[in-house]
Design a protein around this motif. Sequence first.
Motif, PDB file in Angstrom:
ATOM      1  N   ALA A   1       0.655  -1.301  -0.004  1.00  0.00           N
ATOM      2  CA  ALA A   1      -0.080  -0.082  -0.022  1.00  0.00           C
ATOM      3  C   ALA A   1       0.917   1.457  -0.001  1.00  0.00           C
ATOM      4  CB  ALA A   1      -0.955   0.044   1.234  1.00  0.00           C
ATOM      5  N   ILE A   2       2.084   1.246   0.755  1.00  0.00           N
ATOM      6  CA  ILE A   2       2.708   2.531   0.884  1.00  0.00           C
ATOM      7  C   ILE A   2       3.731   2.605  -0.278  1.00  0.00           C
ATOM      8  CG2 ILE A   2       4.741   3.429   2.201  1.00  0.00           C
ATOM      9  CD1 ILE A   2       3.820   2.122   4.754  1.00  0.00           C
ATOM     10  N   GLY A   3       4.134   1.440  -1.030  1.00  0.00           N
ATOM     11  CA  GLY A   3       4.712   1.635  -2.086  1.00  0.00           C
ATOM     12  C   GLY A   3       3.766   2.149  -3.265  1.00  0.00           C
ATOM     13  N   LEU A   4       2.742   1.470  -3.526  1.00  0.00           N
ATOM     14  CA  LEU A   4       1.972   1.800  -4.774  1.00  0.00           C
ATOM     15  C   LEU A   4       1.267   3.379  -4.208  1.00  0.00           C
ATOM     16  CD1 LEU A   4      -0.857  -1.168  -5.114  1.00  0.00           C
ATOM     17  CD2 LEU A   4       0.996  -0.187  -6.599  1.00  0.00           C
ATOM     18  N   ALA A   5       1.269   3.806  -3.111  1.00  0.00           N
ATOM     19  CA  ALA A   5       0.806   5.124  -2.915  1.00  0.00           C
ATOM     20  C   ALA A   5       2.081   6.092  -3.342  1.00  0.00           C
ATOM     21  CB  ALA A   5       0.455   5.703  -1.464  1.00  0.00           C
ATOM     22  N   GLY A   6       3.260   5.681  -2.959  1.00  0.00           N
ATOM     23  CA  GLY A   6       4.383   6.517  -3.407  1.00  0.00           C
ATOM     24  C   GLY A   6       4.703   6.600  -5.110  1.00  0.00           C
ATOM     25  N   ILE A   7       4.506   5.389  -5.521  1.00  0.00           N
ATOM     26  CA  ILE A   7       4.784   5.328  -7.095  1.00  0.00           C
ATOM     27  C   ILE A   7       3.768   6.172  -7.759  1.00  0.00           C
ATOM     28  CG2 ILE A   7       4.663   3.794  -8.763  1.00  0.00           C
ATOM     29  CD1 ILE A   7       5.852   1.587  -7.119  1.00  0.00           C
ATOM     30  N   LEU A   8       2.447   5.920  -7.313  1.00  0.00           N
ATOM     31  CA  LEU A   8       1.162   6.804  -8.001  1.00  0.00           C
ATOM     32  C   LEU A   8       1.454   8.298  -7.763  1.00  0.00           C
ATOM     33  CD1 LEU A   8      -1.734   4.476  -7.467  1.00  0.00           C
ATOM     34  CD2 LEU A   8      -0.200   4.645  -9.399  1.00  0.00           C
ATOM     35  N   MET A   9       1.895   8.820  -6.778  1.00  0.00           N
ATOM     36  CA  MET A   9       2.089  10.163  -6.433  1.00  0.00           C
ATOM     37  C   MET A   9       3.183  10.749  -7.461  1.00  0.00           C
ATOM     38  SD  MET A   9       1.806  10.662  -2.262  1.00  0.00           S
ATOM     39  CE  MET A   9       2.321  12.428  -2.550  1.00  0.00           C
ATOM     40  N   ALA A  10       4.344   9.810  -7.822  1.00  0.00           N
ATOM     41  CA  ALA A  10       5.347  10.268  -8.454  1.00  0.00           C
ATOM     42  C   ALA A  10       5.169  10.108  -9.978  1.00  0.00           C
ATOM     43  CB  ALA A  10       6.616   9.859  -8.097  1.00  0.00           C
ATOM     44  N   TYR A  11       4.530   8.871 -10.196  1.00  0.00           N
ATOM     45  CA  TYR A  11       4.401   8.571 -11.517  1.00  0.00           C
ATOM     46  C   TYR A  11       2.906   7.831 -11.926  1.00  0.00           C
ATOM     47  CZ  TYR A  11       9.686   8.590 -10.917  1.00  0.00           C
ATOM     48  OH  TYR A  11      10.756   8.770 -10.883  1.00  0.00           O
ATOM     49  N   ALA A  12       1.931   8.773 -12.166  1.00  0.00           N
ATOM     50  CA  ALA A  12       0.616   8.363 -12.382  1.00  0.00           C
ATOM     51  C   ALA A  12       0.590   7.141 -13.337  1.00  0.00           C
ATOM     52  CB  ALA A  12      -0.218   9.364 -12.625  1.00  0.00           C
ATOM     53  N   ASN A  13       1.576   7.143 -14.336  1.00  0.00           N
ATOM     54  CA  ASN A  13       1.222   6.114 -15.592  1.00  0.00           C
ATOM     55  C   ASN A  13       1.747   4.830 -14.981  1.00  0.00           C
ATOM     56  OD1 ASN A  13       0.281   8.034 -17.260  1.00  0.00           O
ATOM     57  ND2 ASN A  13       2.178   8.652 -18.202  1.00  0.00           N
TER      58      ASN A  13
ATOM     59  N   THR B   1      -7.462   7.688  -6.592  1.00  0.00           N
ATOM     60  CA  THR B   1      -8.212   6.972  -5.306  1.00  0.00           C
ATOM     61  C   THR B   1      -7.545   7.652  -4.003  1.00  0.00           C
ATOM     62  OG1 THR B   1      -8.296   4.976  -6.860  1.00  0.00           O
ATOM     63  CG2 THR B   1      -8.620   4.690  -4.291  1.00  0.00           C
ATOM     64  N   PRO B   2      -8.366   7.941  -3.303  1.00  0.00           N
ATOM     65  CA  PRO B   2      -8.157   8.403  -1.941  1.00  0.00           C
ATOM     66  C   PRO B   2      -7.156   7.500  -0.984  1.00  0.00           C
ATOM     67  CG  PRO B   2     -10.509   8.284  -1.874  1.00  0.00           C
ATOM     68  CD  PRO B   2      -9.905   8.239  -3.423  1.00  0.00           C
ATOM     69  N   ILE B   3      -6.484   7.719  -0.233  1.00  0.00           N
ATOM     70  CA  ILE B   3      -5.612   7.029   0.638  1.00  0.00           C
ATOM     71  C   ILE B   3      -6.692   6.123   1.604  1.00  0.00           C
ATOM     72  CG2 ILE B   3      -5.346   8.508   2.650  1.00  0.00           C
ATOM     73  CD1 ILE B   3      -2.787   5.908   1.167  1.00  0.00           C
ATOM     74  N   TRP B   4      -7.698   6.444   1.972  1.00  0.00           N
ATOM     75  CA  TRP B   4      -8.662   5.409   2.732  1.00  0.00           C
ATOM     76  C   TRP B   4      -8.807   4.330   2.008  1.00  0.00           C
ATOM     77  CZ3 TRP B   4     -13.252   3.863   1.455  1.00  0.00           C
ATOM     78  CH2 TRP B   4     -14.252   4.556   0.554  1.00  0.00           C
TER      79      TRP B   4
ATOM     80  N   ILE C   1      -5.915   1.864   2.609  1.00  0.00           N
ATOM     81  CA  ILE C   1      -5.918   1.606   4.175  1.00  0.00           C
ATOM     82  C   ILE C   1      -7.299   0.273   4.514  1.00  0.00           C
ATOM     83  CG2 ILE C   1      -6.165   2.314   6.470  1.00  0.00           C
ATOM     84  CD1 ILE C   1      -5.141   4.846   5.448  1.00  0.00           C
ATOM     85  N   THR C   2      -8.130   0.528   3.918  1.00  0.00           N
ATOM     86  CA  THR C   2      -9.365  -0.086   3.965  1.00  0.00           C
ATOM     87  C   THR C   2      -9.089  -1.653   3.273  1.00  0.00           C
ATOM     88  OG1 THR C   2     -11.023   1.661   3.952  1.00  0.00           O
ATOM     89  CG2 THR C   2     -11.868  -0.593   3.507  1.00  0.00           C
ATOM     90  N   ILE C   3      -8.542  -1.794   2.274  1.00  0.00           N
ATOM     91  CA  ILE C   3      -8.094  -2.896   1.750  1.00  0.00           C
ATOM     92  C   ILE C   3      -7.093  -3.722   2.699  1.00  0.00           C
ATOM     93  CG2 ILE C   3      -7.320  -4.021  -0.313  1.00  0.00           C
ATOM     94  CD1 ILE C   3      -8.157  -2.008  -2.003  1.00  0.00           C
ATOM     95  N   VAL C   4      -6.079  -2.791   2.970  1.00  0.00           N
ATOM     96  CA  VAL C   4      -4.942  -3.670   3.859  1.00  0.00           C
ATOM     97  C   VAL C   4      -5.620  -3.984   5.172  1.00  0.00           C
ATOM     98  CG1 VAL C   4      -2.866  -3.167   5.080  1.00  0.00           C
ATOM     99  CG2 VAL C   4      -3.075  -2.345   2.629  1.00  0.00           C
ATOM    100  N   VAL C   5      -6.505  -3.171   5.868  1.00  0.00           N
ATOM    101  CA  VAL C   5      -6.943  -3.544   7.162  1.00  0.00           C
ATOM    102  C   VAL C   5      -7.970  -4.775   7.010  1.00  0.00           C
ATOM    103  CG1 VAL C   5      -8.230  -2.873   9.393  1.00  0.00           C
ATOM    104  CG2 VAL C   5      -6.582  -1.407   8.136  1.00  0.00           C
ATOM    105  N   GLY C   6      -8.897  -4.752   6.187  1.00  0.00           N
ATOM    106  CA  GLY C   6      -9.689  -5.682   5.711  1.00  0.00           C
ATOM    107  C   GLY C   6      -9.042  -6.880   5.337  1.00  0.00           C
ATOM    108  N   GLY C   7      -7.848  -6.864   4.595  1.00  0.00           N
ATOM    109  CA  GLY C   7      -7.215  -8.081   4.145  1.00  0.00           C
ATOM    110  C   GLY C   7      -6.537  -8.672   5.297  1.00  0.00           C
ATOM    111  N   ILE C   8      -5.863  -7.999   6.181  1.00  0.00           N
ATOM    112  CA  ILE C   8      -5.288  -8.535   7.419  1.00  0.00           C
ATOM    113  C   ILE C   8      -6.233  -9.260   8.219  1.00  0.00           C
ATOM    114  CG2 ILE C   8      -4.007  -8.026   9.517  1.00  0.00           C
ATOM    115  CD1 ILE C   8      -2.819  -5.625   8.001  1.00  0.00           C
ATOM    116  N   LEU C   9      -7.563  -8.772   8.545  1.00  0.00           N
ATOM    117  CA  LEU C   9      -8.439  -9.388   9.041  1.00  0.00           C
ATOM    118  C   LEU C   9      -8.841 -10.898   8.446  1.00  0.00           C
ATOM    119  CD1 LEU C   9     -10.513  -6.382  10.323  1.00  0.00           C
ATOM    120  CD2 LEU C   9      -8.967  -7.728  11.811  1.00  0.00           C
ATOM    121  N   ILE C  10      -9.012 -10.636   7.113  1.00  0.00           N
ATOM    122  CA  ILE C  10      -9.397 -12.141   6.380  1.00  0.00           C
ATOM    123  C   ILE C  10      -8.099 -12.965   6.641  1.00  0.00           C
ATOM    124  CG2 ILE C  10      -9.523 -12.982   4.193  1.00  0.00           C
ATOM    125  CD1 ILE C  10     -10.933 -10.194   3.605  1.00  0.00           C
ATOM    126  N   SER C  11      -6.847 -12.442   6.373  1.00  0.00           N
ATOM    127  CA  SER C  11      -5.760 -13.491   6.674  1.00  0.00           C
ATOM    128  C   SER C  11      -5.721 -13.998   8.202  1.00  0.00           C
ATOM    129  CB  SER C  11      -4.292 -12.466   6.322  1.00  0.00           C
ATOM    130  OG  SER C  11      -3.160 -13.260   6.512  1.00  0.00           O
TER     131      SER C  11
END
Length: 215
Positions: free
Chosen positions: A66-78, A152-155, A158-168
């Motif tokens: 999640a952090i990596g994708l957020a950083g990449i998309l902020m710098a390089y949208a493509n 996409t907003p950061i929430w 976060i929602t996908i990661v938190v939900g994914g951890i709970l599913i895991s």
Amino acid sequence: MPSLSEVGIFLPNILLAYSVIMLAMFSPGPAVLAIMGTSMHHGRSQGIFLALGVVCGSAFWGCAAAIGLAGILMAYANALIIIKIVGGLYLLYLAYKTLRSALSSVEQNAKLTHKDGSSWALWRNGLLLHLTNPKSIIAWVATIALGVTATTPIWVSITIVVGGILISLFGNLGYAILFSSRPMVNMYLSWRRQIQFSFAGFFAFVGFKLLTSKS
């Protein structure tokens, strides 16, 4: 806090990401096979501690993705195009892997076990097993990419990661509990092929969807 209209916009993709995580739990990889085998051969408590280590490894890769994708998309949208291609190809690979597993003999499943006695050793084994599996980070990237675009907003991440951890957490603990019971093992093995054929089709569908997505 997101508004109800925002939730309505992003909820379908979030639920799709959750569906991939849940179905991946039923398409066992090395970590799940280790939990299944340990629970069957060495008992429920050992399987649970191994499962908790796996969950911690999954949480690490989920946050990193999640952090990596957020950083990449902020710098390089493509870059989202490349991420979606990688994620889509991984999901197609998962479909192939699941199909191959469905066609394989039952004896190939649940063969990995960890029998170290201490709780710490079992937790550590589960953590290292997941952290050293490069497919784990790719799986998380593919999952998050299903619900993330350049705007996409950061929430949402976060929602996908938190939900994914709970599913895991619930999924891996569920394996440890269920596969320490012989009737549940027999029931799973009797329906294994039908379950995996269905999941292979789902992974292929989602992978194609991600590859052809224009957003």
